[in-house]
Design a protein around this motif. Structure first.
Motif, PDB file in Angstrom:
ATOM      1  N   LEU A  31      15.709  24.907  43.664  1.00 55.95           N
ATOM      2  CA  LEU A  31      15.928  24.746  42.224  1.00 55.95           C
ATOM      3  C   LEU A  31      17.280  24.129  41.883  1.00 55.95           C
ATOM      4  O   LEU A  31      17.494  23.719  40.742  1.00 55.95           O
ATOM      5  CB  LEU A  31      15.779  26.102  41.522  1.00 55.95           C
ATOM      6  CG  LEU A  31      14.372  26.717  41.548  1.00 55.95           C
ATOM      7  CD1 LEU A  31      14.321  27.969  40.689  1.00 55.95           C
ATOM      8  CD2 LEU A  31      13.313  25.712  41.112  1.00 55.95           C
ATOM      9  N   ASP A  32      18.172  24.027  42.863  1.00 53.32           N
ATOM     10  CA  ASP A  32      19.443  23.342  42.640  1.00 53.32           C
ATOM     11  C   ASP A  32      19.358  21.858  42.974  1.00 53.32           C
ATOM     12  O   ASP A  32      20.359  21.137  42.914  1.00 53.32           O
ATOM     13  CB  ASP A  32      20.572  23.995  43.430  1.00 53.32           C
ATOM     14  CG  ASP A  32      20.333  23.958  44.943  1.00 53.32           C
ATOM     15  OD1 ASP A  32      19.304  23.393  45.378  1.00 53.32           O
ATOM     16  OD2 ASP A  32      21.171  24.493  45.692  1.00 53.32           O
ATOM     17  N   GLY A  33      18.152  21.375  43.342  1.00 51.91           N
ATOM     18  CA  GLY A  33      17.966  19.962  43.638  1.00 51.91           C
ATOM     19  C   GLY A  33      18.081  19.592  45.100  1.00 51.91           C
ATOM     20  O   GLY A  33      17.956  18.420  45.459  1.00 51.91           O
ATOM     21  N   LYS A  34      18.293  20.553  45.986  1.00 51.15           N
ATOM     22  CA  LYS A  34      18.425  20.274  47.414  1.00 51.15           C
ATOM     23  C   LYS A  34      17.053  20.032  48.026  1.00 51.15           C
ATOM     24  O   LYS A  34      16.142  20.834  47.880  1.00 51.15           O
ATOM     25  CB  LYS A  34      19.101  21.459  48.104  1.00 51.15           C
ATOM     26  CG  LYS A  34      19.371  21.237  49.588  1.00 51.15           C
ATOM     27  CD  LYS A  34      20.110  22.437  50.171  1.00 51.15           C
ATOM     28  CE  LYS A  34      20.442  22.221  51.635  1.00 51.15           C
ATOM     29  NZ  LYS A  34      21.161  23.398  52.186  1.00 51.15           N
ATOM     30  N   LEU A  35      16.903  18.909  48.729  1.00 51.67           N
ATOM     31  CA  LEU A  35      15.635  18.548  49.345  1.00 51.67           C
ATOM     32  C   LEU A  35      15.353  19.447  50.543  1.00 51.67           C
ATOM     33  O   LEU A  35      16.173  19.559  51.456  1.00 51.67           O
ATOM     34  CB  LEU A  35      15.654  17.085  49.778  1.00 51.67           C
ATOM     35  CG  LEU A  35      14.370  16.536  50.403  1.00 51.67           C
ATOM     36  CD1 LEU A  35      13.215  16.582  49.411  1.00 51.67           C
ATOM     37  CD2 LEU A  35      14.582  15.117  50.912  1.00 51.67           C
TER      38      LEU A  35
ATOM     39  N   THR B 190      20.437  19.512  34.199  1.00 46.92           N
ATOM     40  CA  THR B 190      19.613  18.375  34.598  1.00 46.92           C
ATOM     41  C   THR B 190      19.741  18.159  36.101  1.00 46.92           C
ATOM     42  O   THR B 190      20.780  18.470  36.699  1.00 46.92           O
ATOM     43  CB  THR B 190      20.023  17.087  33.858  1.00 46.92           C
ATOM     44  OG1 THR B 190      21.375  16.770  34.193  1.00 46.92           O
ATOM     45  CG2 THR B 190      19.891  17.267  32.350  1.00 46.92           C
ATOM     46  N   LEU B 191      18.672  17.621  36.699  1.00 51.86           N
ATOM     47  CA  LEU B 191      18.658  17.317  38.122  1.00 51.86           C
ATOM     48  C   LEU B 191      18.172  15.882  38.302  1.00 51.86           C
ATOM     49  O   LEU B 191      17.096  15.527  37.813  1.00 51.86           O
ATOM     50  CB  LEU B 191      17.726  18.274  38.880  1.00 51.86           C
ATOM     51  CG  LEU B 191      18.061  19.769  38.835  1.00 51.86           C
ATOM     52  CD1 LEU B 191      16.942  20.564  39.459  1.00 51.86           C
ATOM     53  CD2 LEU B 191      19.374  20.038  39.547  1.00 51.86           C
ATOM     54  N   PRO B 192      18.937  15.017  39.002  1.00 52.21           N
ATOM     55  CA  PRO B 192      18.474  13.653  39.285  1.00 52.21           C
ATOM     56  C   PRO B 192      17.526  13.660  40.484  1.00 52.21           C
ATOM     57  O   PRO B 192      17.949  13.897  41.615  1.00 52.21           O
ATOM     58  CB  PRO B 192      19.772  12.903  39.593  1.00 52.21           C
ATOM     59  CG  PRO B 192      20.687  13.958  40.145  1.00 52.21           C
ATOM     60  CD  PRO B 192      20.307  15.255  39.487  1.00 52.21           C
ATOM     61  N   LEU B 193      16.254  13.393  40.244  1.00 58.79           N
ATOM     62  CA  LEU B 193      15.264  13.519  41.317  1.00 58.79           C
ATOM     63  C   LEU B 193      14.507  12.221  41.595  1.00 58.79           C
ATOM     64  O   LEU B 193      13.482  12.234  42.257  1.00 58.79           O
ATOM     65  CB  LEU B 193      14.281  14.646  40.986  1.00 58.79           C
ATOM     66  CG  LEU B 193      14.872  16.054  40.897  1.00 58.79           C
ATOM     67  CD1 LEU B 193      13.796  17.064  40.548  1.00 58.79           C
ATOM     68  CD2 LEU B 193      15.565  16.448  42.209  1.00 58.79           C
ATOM     69  N   GLY B 194      14.948  11.090  41.084  1.00 60.50           N
ATOM     70  CA  GLY B 194      14.359   9.807  41.454  1.00 60.50           C
ATOM     71  C   GLY B 194      13.139   9.428  40.637  1.00 60.50           C
ATOM     72  O   GLY B 194      13.156   9.470  39.406  1.00 60.50           O
ATOM     73  N   THR B 195      12.052   9.086  41.319  1.00 59.40           N
ATOM     74  CA  THR B 195      10.872   8.510  40.651  1.00 59.40           C
ATOM     75  C   THR B 195       9.698   9.479  40.565  1.00 59.40           C
ATOM     76  O   THR B 195       8.550   9.065  40.474  1.00 59.40           O
ATOM     77  CB  THR B 195      10.414   7.242  41.398  1.00 59.40           C
ATOM     78  OG1 THR B 195      10.090   7.576  42.765  1.00 59.40           O
ATOM     79  CG2 THR B 195      11.494   6.176  41.382  1.00 59.40           C
ATOM     80  N   ILE B 196       9.947  10.752  40.594  1.00 53.72           N
ATOM     81  CA  ILE B 196       8.876  11.747  40.554  1.00 53.72           C
ATOM     82  C   ILE B 196       8.161  11.729  39.209  1.00 53.72           C
ATOM     83  O   ILE B 196       8.705  11.258  38.212  1.00 53.72           O
ATOM     84  CB  ILE B 196       9.417  13.165  40.827  1.00 53.72           C
ATOM     85  CG1 ILE B 196      10.383  13.582  39.719  1.00 53.72           C
ATOM     86  CG2 ILE B 196      10.063  13.243  42.180  1.00 53.72           C
ATOM     87  CD1 ILE B 196      10.740  15.033  39.737  1.00 53.72           C
ATOM     88  N   ARG B 197       6.936  12.266  39.207  1.00 58.14           N
ATOM     89  CA  ARG B 197       6.179  12.372  37.951  1.00 58.14           C
ATOM     90  C   ARG B 197       5.588  13.771  37.803  1.00 58.14           C
ATOM     91  O   ARG B 197       5.907  14.497  36.898  1.00 58.14           O
ATOM     92  CB  ARG B 197       5.089  11.303  37.909  1.00 58.14           C
ATOM     93  CG  ARG B 197       5.678   9.899  37.888  1.00 58.14           C
ATOM     94  CD  ARG B 197       4.639   8.881  37.522  1.00 58.14           C
ATOM     95  NE  ARG B 197       3.537   8.870  38.462  1.00 58.14           N
ATOM     96  CZ  ARG B 197       2.450   8.127  38.319  1.00 58.14           C
ATOM     97  NH1 ARG B 197       2.323   7.364  37.252  1.00 58.14           N
ATOM     98  NH2 ARG B 197       1.484   8.147  39.216  1.00 58.14           N
ATOM     99  N   GLY B 198       4.659  14.160  38.693  1.00 59.19           N
ATOM    100  CA  GLY B 198       4.048  15.482  38.599  1.00 59.19           C
ATOM    101  C   GLY B 198       4.904  16.540  39.267  1.00 59.19           C
ATOM    102  O   GLY B 198       5.545  16.294  40.293  1.00 59.19           O
ATOM    103  N   ILE B 199       4.928  17.764  38.697  1.00 54.25           N
ATOM    104  CA  ILE B 199       5.747  18.844  39.264  1.00 54.25           C
ATOM    105  C   ILE B 199       5.036  20.181  39.119  1.00 54.25           C
ATOM    106  O   ILE B 199       4.140  20.348  38.283  1.00 54.25           O
ATOM    107  CB  ILE B 199       7.123  18.948  38.571  1.00 54.25           C
ATOM    108  CG1 ILE B 199       6.942  19.261  37.072  1.00 54.25           C
ATOM    109  CG2 ILE B 199       7.947  17.713  38.778  1.00 54.25           C
ATOM    110  CD1 ILE B 199       8.213  19.701  36.390  1.00 54.25           C
ATOM    111  N   THR B 200       5.470  21.138  39.931  1.00 56.12           N
ATOM    112  CA  THR B 200       5.121  22.536  39.742  1.00 56.12           C
ATOM    113  C   THR B 200       6.258  23.378  40.308  1.00 56.12           C
ATOM    114  O   THR B 200       6.904  22.979  41.293  1.00 56.12           O
ATOM    115  CB  THR B 200       3.788  22.895  40.414  1.00 56.12           C
ATOM    116  OG1 THR B 200       3.401  24.231  40.041  1.00 56.12           O
ATOM    117  CG2 THR B 200       3.877  22.808  41.936  1.00 56.12           C
TER     118      THR B 200
END
Length: 429
Positions: free
Chosen positions: A339-343, A310-320
């Motif tokens: 893919l490791d969650g690093k911005l 799992t990755l904590p990414l905040g308030t996102i909705r759409g992804i690709t």
């Protein structure tokens, strides 16, 4: 003892534009009420009835709408709002489009059958015919425009959110691609047909659309006008392709992922999850799925639903997901992660306030639909430049779904309510 309460509040109009946004916002309101209320109790249900919405001021310039909600509850703490009945009892209004496009939609669960085949049986096994007559493709209409773009400071891979929020400076720049209209089609078979198309997909010459309102997938071949429907047990929202005949869709409030064979119309498997579902993307044999309400997580799972990480990414909705990059959108921002969650980079501009769906092409250019401006935005050079590649002049009206066929370099865009969809050839300049 059951007590009734009455709430009066103002809310931004665009947040009530669709069922899904309305339900999400009402859920957030419920959570806030339960969090800050006095008292205690067990986690029983809170139900609410939303009274008719009244628009404040002129539709075109209105910034908010006033609502009244009445509710009954047996507890006052930690209870999520139950809004399932709202979709069946009330209409909703779009208060952000201009007056010409604003209308009240009657929500109905009417099941439509194929407009071309009158004898086809109903049910989840509705079959899509593979023997369809050929039909010529419409003549192309080329577009290549010098676009206004903006430039933000170059950033390294480790950077703060404050640096991302620095002001952008407009510059003239050429978008690296141009589009040519390949085909325009319509999946709405009558004026009286109501639909809510949130996502679209192209697999070979088969187009797939999610109709949240009518709990179905809409199937249309690119070379024929016939439209077919696959009834579903839940309301589909986001979609991704798994192989040449299989798609996966998220059913936001129902908390299910459906794996569907679009050739046979069969739901081959169902994955139940722990919370509301949003964006979904299939990459490297795994599903990347956004799960949660206000604060969301990215669950990486296999096709059986086994969560790998799992990755904590905040308030996102759409992804690709493409080429080890995870591109996510919120209402007003585009974020690119490893893919490791690093911005890696972030894009935001005050012009775009209702970002809807996101996709990338083979070169990493990011395409996003924006329903407020009726545009398709393209962001490139790691978020440093952007421009509108499609606008209302291309007949976009509340554009929602978007997909990029990476084998044929074709961009697919669909409007939410009028049934129009467009295929564009995308070429480098």
């Amino acid at each position: 003892m059951v007590n009734a309460c009455y709430l009066h509040f103002d809310i931004q109009a665009e947040l009530f534009e669709t069922d899904i946004k309305m339900e999400e916002q009402m859920s957030d309101i419920s959570e806030a009420i339960s969090k800050y209320s006095n008292g205690s109790g067990t986690n029983n249900k809170i139900t609410a009835t939303l009274l008719p919405l009244s628009l404040v001021g002129d539709i075109e310039s209105s910034k908010s709408i006033r609502c009244t909600a009445t509710g009954t509850s047996e507890s006052v703490y930690g209870s999520p709002l139950s809004l399932e009945h709202l979709r069946y009892q009330i209409p909703y209004q779009s208060a952000i489009a201009n007056a010409e496009h604003c209308c009240t939609q009657i929500l109905t669960s009417t099941r439509y059958r194929s407009a071309a085949t009158s004898g086809q049986p109903q049910g989840s096994g509705a079959k899509v015919s593979s023997k369809l007559p050929n039909r010529p493709i419409s003549a192309p209409n080329a577009r290549s425009v010098l676009m206004n773009t903006e430039k933000v400071p170059t950033v390294e891979k480790t950077i703060t959110r404050e640096e991302f929020a620095q002001a952008q400076t407009p510059v003239k720049h050429n978008i690296p691609v141009f589009v040519t209209l390949r085909q325009q089609l319509n999946v709405k078979m009558s004026r009286n047909e109501y639909m809510n198309i949130g996502s679209c997909m192209k697999i070979g010459n088969t187009l797939v659309f999610t109709d949240y309102l009518n709990k179905q997938l809409i199937i249309r071949k690119t070379d024929v006008a016939d439209v077919f429907y696959i009834p579903l047990p839940y309301r589909p929202c986001y979609i991704t392709d798994i192989d040449s005949i299989t798609v996966a869709v998220t059913c936001t409030l129902d908390r299910f992922i459906l794996i569907i064979n679009v050739s046979t119309g069969e739901v081959t498997s169902t994955i139940e999850t722990s919370d509301c579902l949003w964006g979904i993307s299939y990459y490297n044999n795994n599903l990347y799925v956004v799960i949660g309400r206000s604060i969301k997580q990215m669950h990486v799972m296999d096709l059986t639903g086994n969560v790998i990480r799992t990755l904590p990414l905040g308030t996102i909705r759409g992804i690709t997901v493409h080429r080890d990059r995870l591109v996510c959108i919120e209402l007003t921002t585009i974020n690119c992660f490893a893919l490791d969650g690093k911005l890696l980079w972030r894009f935001e501009n005050e012009k775009y306030r209702n970002l809807n769906r996101v996709i990338t092409d083979n070169d990493g250019n990011v395409y996003v639909t924006d329903e407020n401006t009726n545009t398709v935005l393209v962001v490139y050079d790691d978020g440093r430049h952007y421009g509108d590649i499609l606008t209302v002049s291309d007949e976009l009206c509340q554009p929602a779904g978007i997909h990029f066929d990476k084998k044929q370099n074709i961009l697919i865009v669909c409007n939410r309510q009028d049934g129009k969809a467009f295929l564009f050839d995308v070429k480098k300049k």
